[in-house]
Write a protein that holds these residues in place. Sequence first.
Motif, PDB file in Angstrom:
ATOM      1  N   TRP A 185     -43.119  -9.020 -16.731  1.00  0.00           N
ATOM      2  CA  TRP A 185     -42.051  -9.999 -16.244  1.00  0.00           C
ATOM      3  C   TRP A 185     -42.820 -11.112 -15.810  1.00  0.00           C
ATOM      4  O   TRP A 185     -43.979 -11.341 -15.337  1.00  0.00           O
ATOM      5  N   LYS A 213     -35.708  -7.947  -9.417  1.00  0.00           N
ATOM      6  CA  LYS A 213     -35.474  -9.470  -9.656  1.00  0.00           C
ATOM      7  C   LYS A 213     -35.315 -10.210  -8.263  1.00  0.00           C
ATOM      8  O   LYS A 213     -35.904 -11.357  -8.425  1.00  0.00           O
ATOM      9  N   CYS A 272     -41.194  -2.346 -14.032  1.00  0.00           N
ATOM     10  CA  CYS A 272     -40.317  -1.305 -14.836  1.00  0.00           C
ATOM     11  C   CYS A 272     -41.012  -1.025 -16.225  1.00  0.00           C
ATOM     12  O   CYS A 272     -40.199  -1.041 -17.197  1.00  0.00           O
ATOM     13  N   GLU A 294     -33.745  -3.003 -11.961  1.00  0.00           N
ATOM     14  CA  GLU A 294     -33.974  -4.362 -12.416  1.00  0.00           C
ATOM     15  C   GLU A 294     -33.541  -5.306 -11.408  1.00  0.00           C
ATOM     16  O   GLU A 294     -33.965  -6.323 -11.175  1.00  0.00           O
ATOM     17  N   ASN A 332     -36.525 -13.231 -16.781  1.00  0.00           N
ATOM     18  CA  ASN A 332     -35.343 -12.797 -17.216  1.00  0.00           C
ATOM     19  C   ASN A 332     -34.216 -12.569 -16.252  1.00  0.00           C
ATOM     20  O   ASN A 332     -33.272 -11.858 -16.347  1.00  0.00           O
ATOM     21  N   ASN A 333     -34.079 -13.721 -15.326  1.00  0.00           N
ATOM     22  CA  ASN A 333     -32.980 -13.823 -14.502  1.00  0.00           C
ATOM     23  C   ASN A 333     -32.565 -15.175 -14.633  1.00  0.00           C
ATOM     24  O   ASN A 333     -32.435 -15.972 -13.764  1.00  0.00           O
TER      25      ASN A 333
END
Length: 166
Positions: A156, A27, A152, A23, A127-128
Amino acid sequence: MLRLRPFRTPDAKEIIKWTRSPEEFYKWSAGIMGDYPVSENKLLEVVSAREDSTSYFPFTAFDDSGIVGFFIVRIPGEDDKKVRFGFVIVDPSKRGMGYGKQMLNIGLKYAYEIYGADEVGLGVFDNNKQAYHCYKSVGFIENGITEKYEICGETWTDIEMVRPAL
């Protein structure tokens, strides 16, 4: 005091240590460097393949403690006044201490004052949140463009952001 310099081959050995999970790796790389874990050779291959390019500039951020960050500045299209930051990463032991903000501000100074850009763009996954807030803190704003990636085993969303010249 944080400073920037051109990326050097020995930097790769340290930078690859900064991603401790798939992850974290995806990112900052969006899979452009291949699969996790990234090797020193793969990072060098991606960066050195553009060594003589007039549109790709890898930078390492450092202070008295050593290297603390890495990112690239590139010209993604025909308009050389629009540049893009990518592969933005800060040593995890230094996150939350202002290093990312300092590194981006120096990068923006380079892009606008030295290179002569009119606009700097980048993408950040939704998600960051830590990176998103860092980018907002130096003046990046969402431009309304998003893109979906399968990473993953999840979907995203990449949020495109721009920082117009002041």
